[in-house]
Design an enzyme around this catalytic site. Structure first.
Site, short mmCIF file in Angstrom:
data_model
loop_
_atom_site.label_atom_id
_atom_site.label_comp_id
_atom_site.label_asym_id
_atom_site.label_seq_id
_atom_site.Cartn_x
_atom_site.Cartn_y
_atom_site.Cartn_z
N TYR A 1 -7.33 6.96 3.69
CA TYR A 1 -7.06 7.27 2.29
C TYR A 1 -7.45 6.11 1.38
O TYR A 1 -7.78 5.02 1.85
CB TYR A 1 -5.58 7.64 2.09
N LYS B 1 -7.74 1.60 6.17
CA LYS B 1 -6.70 2.19 5.32
C LYS B 1 -6.31 3.56 5.90
O LYS B 1 -6.64 4.62 5.34
CB LYS B 1 -7.18 2.28 3.87
N GLU C 1 0.48 -9.72 5.13
CA GLU C 1 0.51 -9.01 3.84
C GLU C 1 1.88 -8.36 3.69
O GLU C 1 2.77 -8.62 4.49
CB GLU C 1 -0.62 -7.98 3.78
N LEU D 1 -5.08 -5.43 5.04
CA LEU D 1 -5.96 -4.57 4.25
C LEU D 1 -6.64 -5.42 3.17
O LEU D 1 -5.96 -6.18 2.47
CB LEU D 1 -5.15 -3.46 3.59
N1 PDD Z 1 -1.35 0.46 -0.76
N2 PDD Z 1 -1.95 -3.80 1.97
C1 PDD Z 1 -1.46 -2.60 2.32
C2 PDD Z 1 -0.91 -2.41 3.68
C3 PDD Z 1 -1.47 -1.55 1.38
O1 PDD Z 1 -1.00 -0.34 1.72
C4 PDD Z 1 -1.98 -1.79 0.06
C5 PDD Z 1 -2.03 -0.73 -0.99
C6 PDD Z 1 -2.47 -3.07 -0.24
C7 PDD Z 1 -3.06 -3.40 -1.61
O2 PDD Z 1 -4.35 -2.86 -1.74
P1 PDD Z 1 -4.94 -2.44 -3.18
O3 PDD Z 1 -4.84 -3.64 -4.06
O4 PDD Z 1 -6.33 -2.06 -2.91
O5 PDD Z 1 -4.08 -1.31 -3.69
C8 PDD Z 1 -2.45 -4.05 0.73
C9 PDD Z 1 -1.47 1.60 -1.61
C10 PDD Z 1 -1.34 1.31 -3.05
C11 PDD Z 1 -0.54 2.69 -1.12
O6 PDD Z 1 -0.44 2.83 0.10
O7 PDD Z 1 0.03 3.43 -1.91
#
Ligand code: PDD
Length: 293
Positions: free
Chosen positions: A35, A149, A181, A205
């Site tokens: 996703y 992801k 993270e 990620l």
């Molecule tokens: N999640 N690390 C993880 C494990 C994440 O699920 C996310 C974001 C991030 C930050 O990535 P980005 O800046 O590209 O949103 C880091 C999304 C927002 C979610 O699962 O809803």
């Protein structure tokens, strides 16, 4: 829901309540899919090229062919944003390996399920800049492909839930003594004015917001390093931030029930927050971001 939200499923736009998939979808049966979450400010998709690149990387990693070209994705997603005309939005898109008899290995003929929806962007907490948020640190129990992801988020869900049960908004994860993270965010620490975030690897990620923060720091001549962070550095940081597409940049003021430095959002966060909000505003205004500092 205040008004009907339109989503996209396998070639059609339709009301979210009317969208449905087969119980044999491999996303439902196995969590076999990936996703993206992409913000749209003032109708402009935020860092779309970067999100599509990460989407392609995730698809490649799970050996699923991208059914659409980047240009087709751009049209699909901007149509979705236009149809759901509710100000700042967060677009969620998901691809799974499609519908097949339950069998772990890939089905011979895969036709991916493609789904996208959009929700109004949640407003930031009004006390963010004065109080910040609380976090806890937990052992990173996840697998070794955290750069993908994947929709299979059970470990992340269990970790986030543990944080919430401890009155924290996020779990900051530690693998072999190093910060990786958050359960759904990237992590930054600030020490003696230097901004640090762990380097990209299969342990985390590659967040689009993370990359933008690094880019904005460099543009604004703030000291910033992509470097491993020991757990002890997390515990003694002057500032801790969390970043994600939905949460943007959150200052952590309490970790494991102890104040981070003096327990209020720090000056480096305030500076970065201003820079970030200006960047976002430039997108809302439709100004080429590169023309704005
Ligand atoms: N999640 N690390 C993880 C494990 C994440 O699920 C996310 C974001 C991030 C930050 O990535 P980005 O800046 O590209 O949103 C880091 C999304 C927002 C979610 O699962 O809803």
């Amino acid at each position: 829901m205040s008004h009907t939200s339109l989503c996209y499923l396998n070639g059609k736009f339709l009301p979210l309540e009317e969208a449905s998939i087969s119980v044999l979808d491999r996303g439902f049966i196995f969590g076999d899919g990936i996703y993206e979450v992409i913000p749209a400010y003032g109708g402009n998709l935020f860092r779309l090229d970067e999100h599509l690149q990460r989407l392609n990387n995730s698809l490649q990693a799970i050996h699923l062919k991208n059914p659409l070209s980047n240009a087709e994705w751009a049209t699909l997603l901007s149509t979705l944003v236009e149809k759901n005309n509710h100000g700042d939005q967060s677009v969620y898109l998901q691809l799974t390996r499609g519908v097949a008899k339950r069998e772990h290995s890939f089905p011979a003929e895969t036709s991916a399920t493609v789904f996208a929806m959009s929700s109004p962007m949640p407003a930031a907490k009004t006390t963010l800049a004065t109080e910040g948020v609380h976090a806890i640190s937990l052992d990173d129990i996840r697998w070794r492909y955290c750069h993908i992801k994947t929709i299979a988020l059970l470990p992340n869900i269990l970790l986030r839930q543990q944080a919430v049960e401890n009155e924290a908004v996020e779990a900051i994860l530690i693998r072999e003594g190093k910060v990786t993270e958050g359960a759904a965010s990237n992590v930054f620490v600030v020490k003696d004015g230097v901004i640090k975030t762990p380097p990209k690897s299969e342990c985390l990620l590659p967040g689009i917001t993370r990359d933008l923060i690094v880019e904005l720091a460099i543009k604004n001549q703030l000291a910033c390093k992509e470097i491993e962070i020991d757990e002890s550095e997390l515990l003694s940081a002057d500032e801790i931030w969390l970043s994600s597409s939905i949460k943007e940049i959150l200052p952590v003021t309490q970790l494991n029930e102890k104040s981070v430095a003096d327990g209020v959002p720090g000056p480096v966060w305030k500076n970065m927050q201003t820079i970030f909000q200006n960047y976002k505003q430039s997108l809302r205004d439709g100004i080429e971001a590169s023309r704005v500092k």
